[in-house]
Design an enzyme around this catalytic site. Sequence first.
Site, PDB file in Angstrom:
ATOM      1  N   LEU A  21       0.834  -1.212   0.000  1.00 19.01           N
ATOM      2  CA  LEU A  21       0.000   0.000   0.000  1.00 19.01           C
ATOM      3  C   LEU A  21       0.866   1.260   0.000  1.00 19.01           C
ATOM      4  O   LEU A  21       1.992   1.243   0.501  1.00 19.01           O
ATOM      5  CB  LEU A  21      -0.927   0.029   1.216  1.00 19.01           C
ATOM      6  CG  LEU A  21      -0.317   0.223   2.616  1.00 19.01           C
ATOM      7  CD1 LEU A  21      -0.061   1.681   2.946  1.00 19.01           C
ATOM      8  CD2 LEU A  21      -1.249  -0.360   3.648  1.00 19.01           C
TER       9      LEU A  21
ATOM     10  N   CYS B  93       9.958   4.815   3.144  1.00 20.47           N
ATOM     11  CA  CYS B  93      10.251   3.511   2.524  1.00 20.47           C
ATOM     12  C   CYS B  93      11.333   3.520   1.458  1.00 20.47           C
ATOM     13  O   CYS B  93      12.267   2.710   1.521  1.00 20.47           O
ATOM     14  CB  CYS B  93       8.979   2.958   1.919  1.00 20.47           C
ATOM     15  SG  CYS B  93       7.637   2.901   3.107  1.00 20.47           S
TER      16      CYS B  93
HETATM   17  C1  UGA Z   1       5.699   3.404  -1.347  1.00 18.40           C
HETATM   18  C2  UGA Z   1       5.232   2.435  -2.442  1.00 18.40           C
HETATM   19  O1  UGA Z   1       4.597   3.167  -3.479  1.00 18.40           O
HETATM   20  C3  UGA Z   1       4.277   1.394  -1.884  1.00 18.40           C
HETATM   21  O2  UGA Z   1       3.929   0.449  -2.899  1.00 18.40           O
HETATM   22  C4  UGA Z   1       4.938   0.684  -0.696  1.00 18.40           C
HETATM   23  O3  UGA Z   1       4.070  -0.277  -0.109  1.00 18.40           O
HETATM   24  C5  UGA Z   1       5.321   1.713   0.346  1.00 18.40           C
HETATM   25  O4  UGA Z   1       6.239   2.667  -0.238  1.00 18.40           O
HETATM   26  C6  UGA Z   1       5.981   1.012   1.508  1.00 18.40           C
HETATM   27  O5  UGA Z   1       7.023   0.380   1.308  1.00 18.40           O
HETATM   28  O6  UGA Z   1       5.414   1.003   2.597  1.00 18.40           O
HETATM   29  P1  UGA Z   1       4.649   5.585  -0.190  1.00 18.40           P
HETATM   30  O7  UGA Z   1       6.061   5.842   0.211  1.00 18.40           O
HETATM   31  O8  UGA Z   1       3.585   5.611   0.838  1.00 18.40           O
HETATM   32  O9  UGA Z   1       4.546   4.134  -0.900  1.00 18.40           O
HETATM   33  O10 UGA Z   1       4.207   6.640  -1.307  1.00 18.40           O
HETATM   34  P2  UGA Z   1       4.497   6.798  -2.882  1.00 18.40           P
HETATM   35  O11 UGA Z   1       3.232   7.119  -3.544  1.00 18.40           O
HETATM   36  O12 UGA Z   1       5.261   5.664  -3.434  1.00 18.40           O
HETATM   37  O13 UGA Z   1       5.392   8.114  -2.922  1.00 18.40           O
HETATM   38  C7  UGA Z   1       6.734   8.140  -2.458  1.00 18.40           C
HETATM   39  C8  UGA Z   1       7.390   9.445  -2.855  1.00 18.40           C
HETATM   40  O14 UGA Z   1       7.585   9.510  -4.261  1.00 18.40           O
HETATM   41  C9  UGA Z   1       6.578  10.700  -2.492  1.00 18.40           C
HETATM   42  O15 UGA Z   1       7.442  11.689  -1.996  1.00 18.40           O
HETATM   43  C10 UGA Z   1       5.972  11.119  -3.806  1.00 18.40           C
HETATM   44  O16 UGA Z   1       5.666  12.487  -3.888  1.00 18.40           O
HETATM   45  C11 UGA Z   1       7.072  10.732  -4.765  1.00 18.40           C
HETATM   46  N1  UGA Z   1       6.579  10.518  -6.158  1.00 18.40           N
HETATM   47  C12 UGA Z   1       5.710   9.510  -6.430  1.00 18.40           C
HETATM   48  C13 UGA Z   1       7.021  11.353  -7.180  1.00 18.40           C
HETATM   49  O17 UGA Z   1       7.828  12.286  -6.952  1.00 18.40           O
HETATM   50  N2  UGA Z   1       6.568  11.124  -8.449  1.00 18.40           N
HETATM   51  C14 UGA Z   1       5.710  10.125  -8.758  1.00 18.40           C
HETATM   52  O18 UGA Z   1       5.345   9.981  -9.966  1.00 18.40           O
HETATM   53  C15 UGA Z   1       5.263   9.290  -7.712  1.00 18.40           C
END
Ligand code: UGA
Length: 454
Positions: free
Chosen positions: A153, A262
């Site tokens: 998630l 993460c």
């Molecule tokens: C991430 C993974 O997406 C999950 O699948 C995983 O379960 C989780 O880590 C974990 O290991 O618990 P999360 O860290 O909650 O989830 O959020 P994300 O949506 O992955 O975003 C992470 C970072 O990347 C944020 O700072 C977000 O702004 C950035 N991001 C995301 C971008 O800069 N660009 C994107 O296109 C997507």
Amino acid sequence: MAVIADKCPDIKVTLVDLNKERIDAWNNNDLNKLPIYEPKLKSLVEKNRNKNLFFNTKIKKSIEEADLIFISVNTPTKERGLGSGYASDLKWVESSARTISEFAKNHTIVVEKSTVPVRTAELIKKILSNSNLSTYNQPSSKTFSVLSSPEFLAEGTAIEDLENPDRVLIGGEDKEAMEELSKIYQKWIPKDKIFMTNLWSSELSKLTANAFLAQRISSINAISSLCESTGADIMEVAKAIGADSRIGAKFLNSGPGFGGSCFQKDLLNIVYLCRHYGLNEAANYWEQVIFLNEWQKSRISKLVIETFFGTVTSKKIVILGFSFKSNTNDTRYSPSISIAKDLMENGANLFIHDPKVTKEQISDSLDKKNEQINGKAQNSWYFEKDLNLIFKDAEAILILTEWQEYSSLNWQDISDLMRKPAWVFDTRSIISDNDLSETQINFWKIGRGIISDN
Ligand code: UGA
């Protein structure tokens, strides 16, 4: 667990923690005071709490009663000792396993839900197998099966991700135990989305998924800088490459760098594991994803400072967004932290807004407690909850989190309030090019560069 309780009314789900304050918060009658902000969570807790979803600190009793236990503790990067700065600290996993081994009765299935380095199940199995001998070295009646079922998630969309996952992994050796866990997931997840693997594949798949996702962000961020230098538009490039079904359209938003608890931790873990097995080229490859992320954050603060000809001393700069992404109040490793620190280091006065993050959380991230004088932190940042009050006399606005409310601001009114020359730096591409064209504000956008410079 709230989703499991919701989908399986016949299963009693009990969450236990050593931290009484936190458990009390989960039991709070005021659902706005739950410890975590996550869309849709409040209503799930409200619906199921004290029916088949319980929160308590009765660890011994709850373990004794359990047929299946999920270990869901945190596994932060080690800060000292062997592997510090890279390896995961498994002390909470280990102490959970010891507690389970002490109190469990009969047969118990133990599931690793926390993200762990590959082969952690071996450690858990060793700890649990020791409890097969009672104090007098007589075989005891307790037995265990250890499974890995990592969580995929993402914060902000957690409930949706859990209710409709792309896949669920169950790694293990004991087919019967794997079937038991699968039966729970099958209450709402189609069987073909439940993958049965060996223990190590399951553990490594979780780390690898996060490494690939982080790598995509570093890749698009590297291209965003090239767009700014060449006149290409990152949104157009992302759309063009995302239409290739081999690449896919998701996770191609360039931004101020990835944050959250993460990605960095899991990448560091992979780097550590590769080095441990003598795979230095593989380690260096993955480490580069982190270096690029650090560079992306620092190039944004540098760009702001350079826009003001190298000095932001005493300038009022508004930071919009402190959480690491929208729809969460989590600030762990948020890019806002290092960007804010860089700007304060250069003398800026920051006015910070976030719809869900509290002033205390910002203080925990920005204030060096040991540098307080007369109980006051020396950093110059101010917290402002009201978007109507924050912009007066600001010289720059930095959008660092893509909260919905920042994409519908009245830029004409804001322009009237700002001190000129005024700048908006949109690091999340949430403002369209034309939104500021009628105002006196200069506009810079990630992956586009300067759009208007009056
Ligand atoms: C991430 C993974 O997406 C999950 O699948 C995983 O379960 C989780 O880590 C974990 O290991 O618990 P999360 O860290 O909650 O989830 O959020 P994300 O949506 O992955 O975003 C992470 C970072 O990347 C944020 O700072 C977000 O702004 C950035 N991001 C995301 C971008 O800069 N660009 C994107 O296109 C997507």
